[in-house]
Enzyme design. Structure first.
Site, PDB file in Angstrom:
ATOM      1  N   CYS A  14       0.819  -1.301  -0.194  1.00 30.87           N
ATOM      2  CA  CYS A  14      -0.097   0.093  -0.063  1.00 30.87           C
ATOM      3  C   CYS A  14       0.887   1.218   0.003  1.00 30.87           C
ATOM      4  CB  CYS A  14      -1.037   0.014   1.273  1.00 30.87           C
ATOM      5  SG  CYS A  14      -2.215   1.159   0.984  1.00 30.87           S
TER       6      CYS A  14
ATOM      7  N   HIS B   7      -3.460  -5.444   0.050  1.00 29.80           N
ATOM      8  CA  HIS B   7      -3.049  -5.868   1.370  1.00 29.80           C
ATOM      9  C   HIS B   7      -3.162  -7.344   1.492  1.00 29.80           C
ATOM     10  CE1 HIS B   7      -2.536  -2.062   3.722  1.00 29.80           C
ATOM     11  NE2 HIS B   7      -3.595  -1.708   2.992  1.00 29.80           N
TER      12      HIS B   7
ATOM     13  N   GLU C 170      -1.321  -8.962   3.050  1.00 35.94           N
ATOM     14  CA  GLU C 170      -0.759  -9.613   4.343  1.00 35.94           C
ATOM     15  C   GLU C 170      -1.967  -9.807   5.353  1.00 35.94           C
ATOM     16  OE1 GLU C 170      -1.204  -5.398   5.161  1.00 35.94           O
ATOM     17  OE2 GLU C 170      -1.119  -6.733   3.563  1.00 35.94           O
TER      18      GLU C 170
END
Length: 232
Positions: free
Chosen positions: A89, A175, A177
């Site tokens: 990001c 994202h 993660e």
């Protein structure tokens, strides 16, 4: 043991699902909090892996957040040297800016869980694990594809959702993660932004995180593990 230096901009946007594959690849994780812990190009260059995480600020807001200048310079030096670097990001936006690409507000905000469309290059590499998987999006700014980079993924609103620079650098606008387990912190930390974004709501985002978070986390871990394995 090798060291992974992780630049964190807000406490709740941490490595999440990415922590396990990084540690399993033999790295000791050391967080550096932006604006608090100093980061010089020498410190960043000395890390075996540098990870720059997301945050709710603009990649070019140096007047408000002077530490961004040091982050971009550290990334510029590191990327020029071909050292392993990962951005998520805001981190990917800072990587793009350090490589000379434009970062600016996109046509609209993307907030929520949805899949990305992989390019041929994306399907041929570690991102293949994310194919058709709803992942978390949370951004208003976007970056142009940096010179020399390969586009890996896109959405209708954001044509550059991921890029690779050789084998050593990987940037995600979304994202991968995010695992849903700590998502309540996102809902609290971004409460004002959620309220100001048409179509976004806390209950819907919470429900989608419960539905999609575990699968996205597993796909994200496989993606990162494969990328890390290609560095050695």
């Amino acid at each position: 043991m090798r060291e992974a230096v992780v630049i964190r901009h807000v406490a709740f946007e941490d490595l999440a699902a990415f922590a396990d594959p990084i540690e399993q690849a033999g790295y000791a994780i050391r967080y550096r909090d932006a604006g608090i812990d100093d980061l010089t190009p020498e410190q960043a260059g000395g890390a075996d892996l540098l990870v720059v995480l997301g945050g709710p600020i603009g990649a070019d807001q140096d007047d408000l957040y002077p530490f961004l200048r040091a982050e971009r310079e550290a990334l510029r030096v590191r990327l020029a040297a071909g050292l392993p670097t990962l951005g998520i990001c805001l981190g990917a936006q800072l990587m793009a800016a350090a490589l000379g690409a434009r970062v600016a507000p996109g046509p609209g905000k993307e907030i929520g869980w949805a899949p990305v469309a992989l390019t041929d290059r994306g399907r041929a590499g570690p991102l293949r694990h994310l194919d058709h998987v709803p992942v978390l999006h949370w951004h208003g700014d976007a970056f142009d594809l940096p010179p020399g980079a390969e586009r890996l993924a896109a959405t209708p609103l954001c044509p550059n959702q991921a890029f690779a620079l050789g084998r050593h650098a990987l940037g995600f606008q979304f994202h991968p993660e995010a695992d849903g387990r700590g998502f309540e912190r996102w809902l609290i930390g971004h409460a004002v932004e959620i309220a100001a974004t048409p179509g976004a709501s806390v209950p819907a985002l919470r429900a989608d995180a419960r539905r999609h978070g575990p699968g996205a986390a597993e796909a994200g871990r496989r993606c990162l593990a494969e990328w890390l394995g290609g560095l050695t």
